[in-house]
Motif scaffolding. Structure first.
Motif, PDB file in Angstrom:
ATOM      1  N   ALA A 111      31.581   4.718 -30.968  1.00  0.00           N
ATOM      2  CA  ALA A 111      32.658   5.323 -30.760  1.00  0.00           C
ATOM      3  C   ALA A 111      33.577   6.582 -31.258  1.00  0.00           C
ATOM      4  CB  ALA A 111      33.189   4.744 -31.933  1.00  0.00           C
ATOM      5  N   ARG A 112      34.607   6.870 -30.436  1.00  0.00           N
ATOM      6  CA  ARG A 112      35.254   8.348 -30.339  1.00  0.00           C
ATOM      7  C   ARG A 112      35.996   8.094 -32.045  1.00  0.00           C
ATOM      8  NH1 ARG A 112      35.668   8.460 -24.940  1.00  0.00           N
ATOM      9  NH2 ARG A 112      34.460   9.334 -23.273  1.00  0.00           N
ATOM     10  N   HIS A 113      36.386   7.440 -32.772  1.00  0.00           N
ATOM     11  CA  HIS A 113      37.027   7.446 -33.125  1.00  0.00           C
ATOM     12  C   HIS A 113      36.923   6.530 -34.369  1.00  0.00           C
ATOM     13  CE1 HIS A 113      39.219  10.766 -31.601  1.00  0.00           C
ATOM     14  NE2 HIS A 113      40.167   9.331 -30.213  1.00  0.00           N
ATOM     15  N   LEU A 114      36.662   6.907 -35.289  1.00  0.00           N
ATOM     16  CA  LEU A 114      36.071   5.866 -36.610  1.00  0.00           C
ATOM     17  C   LEU A 114      36.872   5.497 -37.640  1.00  0.00           C
ATOM     18  CD1 LEU A 114      32.725   8.037 -36.421  1.00  0.00           C
ATOM     19  CD2 LEU A 114      32.727   4.972 -35.518  1.00  0.00           C
ATOM     20  N   ILE A 119      34.954   0.163 -36.902  1.00  0.00           N
ATOM     21  CA  ILE A 119      33.788   0.849 -37.604  1.00  0.00           C
ATOM     22  C   ILE A 119      33.490  -0.471 -38.094  1.00  0.00           C
ATOM     23  CG2 ILE A 119      32.490   0.963 -40.698  1.00  0.00           C
ATOM     24  CD1 ILE A 119      34.050   4.105 -39.835  1.00  0.00           C
ATOM     25  N   ALA A 120      34.606  -1.749 -38.516  1.00  0.00           N
ATOM     26  CA  ALA A 120      34.174  -2.708 -38.652  1.00  0.00           C
ATOM     27  C   ALA A 120      33.802  -3.376 -38.300  1.00  0.00           C
ATOM     28  CB  ALA A 120      35.141  -3.635 -39.802  1.00  0.00           C
ATOM     29  N   ALA A 121      34.476  -3.417 -36.846  1.00  0.00           N
ATOM     30  CA  ALA A 121      34.144  -4.020 -34.939  1.00  0.00           C
ATOM     31  C   ALA A 121      32.773  -3.843 -34.526  1.00  0.00           C
ATOM     32  CB  ALA A 121      35.156  -3.262 -34.419  1.00  0.00           C
ATOM     33  N   LEU A 122      32.276  -2.668 -34.737  1.00  0.00           N
ATOM     34  CA  LEU A 122      31.775  -2.184 -34.683  1.00  0.00           C
ATOM     35  C   LEU A 122      30.224  -2.708 -35.729  1.00  0.00           C
ATOM     36  CD1 LEU A 122      31.495   1.730 -33.974  1.00  0.00           C
ATOM     37  CD2 LEU A 122      31.026   0.027 -32.520  1.00  0.00           C
ATOM     38  N   LEU A 123      30.207  -3.100 -36.363  1.00  0.00           N
ATOM     39  CA  LEU A 123      29.182  -3.546 -37.539  1.00  0.00           C
ATOM     40  C   LEU A 123      29.465  -5.201 -37.351  1.00  0.00           C
ATOM     41  CD1 LEU A 123      29.546  -1.154 -40.744  1.00  0.00           C
ATOM     42  CD2 LEU A 123      27.827  -1.270 -38.864  1.00  0.00           C
ATOM     43  N   ASP A 124      30.026  -5.745 -36.629  1.00  0.00           N
ATOM     44  CA  ASP A 124      30.209  -7.427 -35.886  1.00  0.00           C
ATOM     45  C   ASP A 124      31.118  -7.737 -37.336  1.00  0.00           C
ATOM     46  OD1 ASP A 124      28.723  -7.081 -33.939  1.00  0.00           O
ATOM     47  OD2 ASP A 124      27.083  -7.252 -34.803  1.00  0.00           O
ATOM     48  N   SER A 176      25.380  -3.439 -28.355  1.00  0.00           N
ATOM     49  CA  SER A 176      26.702  -4.570 -28.992  1.00  0.00           C
ATOM     50  C   SER A 176      27.289  -3.441 -29.817  1.00  0.00           C
ATOM     51  CB  SER A 176      25.173  -4.805 -29.946  1.00  0.00           C
ATOM     52  OG  SER A 176      26.373  -5.878 -31.219  1.00  0.00           O
ATOM     53  N   ALA A 177      26.835  -2.543 -29.966  1.00  0.00           N
ATOM     54  CA  ALA A 177      28.167  -1.910 -30.275  1.00  0.00           C
ATOM     55  C   ALA A 177      29.454  -1.681 -29.195  1.00  0.00           C
ATOM     56  CB  ALA A 177      27.672  -0.434 -30.635  1.00  0.00           C
ATOM     57  N   HIS A 178      28.789  -1.531 -28.195  1.00  0.00           N
ATOM     58  CA  HIS A 178      29.317  -1.266 -26.821  1.00  0.00           C
ATOM     59  C   HIS A 178      30.918  -2.474 -26.476  1.00  0.00           C
ATOM     60  CE1 HIS A 178      29.382   2.724 -25.569  1.00  0.00           C
ATOM     61  NE2 HIS A 178      27.996   2.615 -25.726  1.00  0.00           N
ATOM     62  N   ALA A 179      30.591  -3.578 -26.778  1.00  0.00           N
ATOM     63  CA  ALA A 179      30.615  -5.161 -26.366  1.00  0.00           C
ATOM     64  C   ALA A 179      31.777  -5.095 -27.771  1.00  0.00           C
ATOM     65  CB  ALA A 179      29.777  -6.125 -26.481  1.00  0.00           C
ATOM     66  N   TYR A 182      34.778  -3.357 -26.814  1.00  0.00           N
ATOM     67  CA  TYR A 182      35.261  -3.903 -25.810  1.00  0.00           C
ATOM     68  C   TYR A 182      36.266  -4.634 -26.573  1.00  0.00           C
ATOM     69  CZ  TYR A 182      36.765  -6.661 -22.037  1.00  0.00           C
ATOM     70  OH  TYR A 182      37.499  -8.281 -21.212  1.00  0.00           O
ATOM     71  N   HIS A 183      35.914  -5.742 -27.025  1.00  0.00           N
ATOM     72  CA  HIS A 183      36.632  -6.849 -27.611  1.00  0.00           C
ATOM     73  C   HIS A 183      37.866  -6.624 -28.512  1.00  0.00           C
ATOM     74  CE1 HIS A 183      34.228  -9.511 -25.603  1.00  0.00           C
ATOM     75  NE2 HIS A 183      33.407  -9.203 -26.211  1.00  0.00           N
ATOM     76  N   TYR A 184      37.399  -5.508 -29.577  1.00  0.00           N
ATOM     77  CA  TYR A 184      37.879  -4.704 -30.762  1.00  0.00           C
ATOM     78  C   TYR A 184      39.280  -3.977 -29.610  1.00  0.00           C
ATOM     79  CZ  TYR A 184      40.310  -1.152 -33.623  1.00  0.00           C
ATOM     80  OH  TYR A 184      41.593  -1.057 -34.078  1.00  0.00           O
TER      81      TYR A 184
END
Length: 194
Positions: A111-114, A119-124, A176-179, A182-184
């Motif tokens: 992610a470019r911005h955190l 971050i919560a989305a990236l950590l599922d 998985s992080a990119h997915a 995308y969903h976020y």
């Protein structure tokens, strides 16, 4: 006897000069150097004599617009510029013995911005802002994430090198992080356009 020639000092950095430099202000010039664009970086590297297209691409990619970083990367003998760029990351990542923290750092490179929500989305854990805030604080405390004019983010050069590392070392986690991103962002778009 050899004649020595005095060379002018060239202090450089992002921090303002100390007050001890004040007396020299009348004879000093102060200016900001912005990162080079990819086209400028390519020209800079080509002028330095790097003709191999793979090495040229590596240096341009990993330098992130910094001529100093490009010089360091061009100095690599044997191996690739990417090998040298990843070495500091290897050193940093070896101290991340907690697999959860290591995974979080690698996933955040997507992610470019955190923001806490990203971050919560990236950590599922989409929607768990408290988890995002905790991880944002941890990453900021470690200087992995810094406050920028666009919001909290990894420094660009660090993020690019970390992302390249994650592509090699943890491709499934990065996919998985990119997915998750995308969903976020898809959810953000759908929520803002009912």
């Amino acid at each position: 006897a050899a004649r020595t020639q005095k060379r002018p000092a060239h202090p450089a950095g992002r921090a303002p000069l100390a007050s001890s430099w004040k007396a020299l202000q009348p004879v000093m010039a102060s200016f900001e150097l912005n990162p080079l664009s990819p086209e400028e970086m390519r020209s800079y590297v080509e002028m330095a004599g790097i003709g191999d297209p793979v090495r040229l691409r590596d240096v341009v990619t990993f330098a992130g617009g910094s001529p100093v970083w490009a010089r360091l990367l061009m100095s690599v003998e044997g191996g690739t510029a990417g090998d040298l760029a990843l070495t500091p990351l290897d050193r940093y990542l070896k101290w991340l013995t907690d697999p959860l923290e290591r995974n979080a750092v690698l996933r955040c490179s997507a992610a470019r911005h955190l923001t806490p929500a990203v971050i919560a989305a990236l950590l599922d854990s989409p929607g768990d802002l408290s988890l995002g805030e905790v991880w944002q604080d941890r990453l900021m405390d470690a200087s992995v994430v810094v406050e920028t004019s666009a919001g909290p983010a990894m420094p660009a050069v660090f993020r690019k090198a970390l992302h390249a590392y994650a592509q090699q070392a943890a491709p499934a986690a990065l996919r998985s992080a990119h997915a998750a991103l995308y969903h976020y962002y898809r959810g953000q778009t759908l929520d803002s356009h009912p």
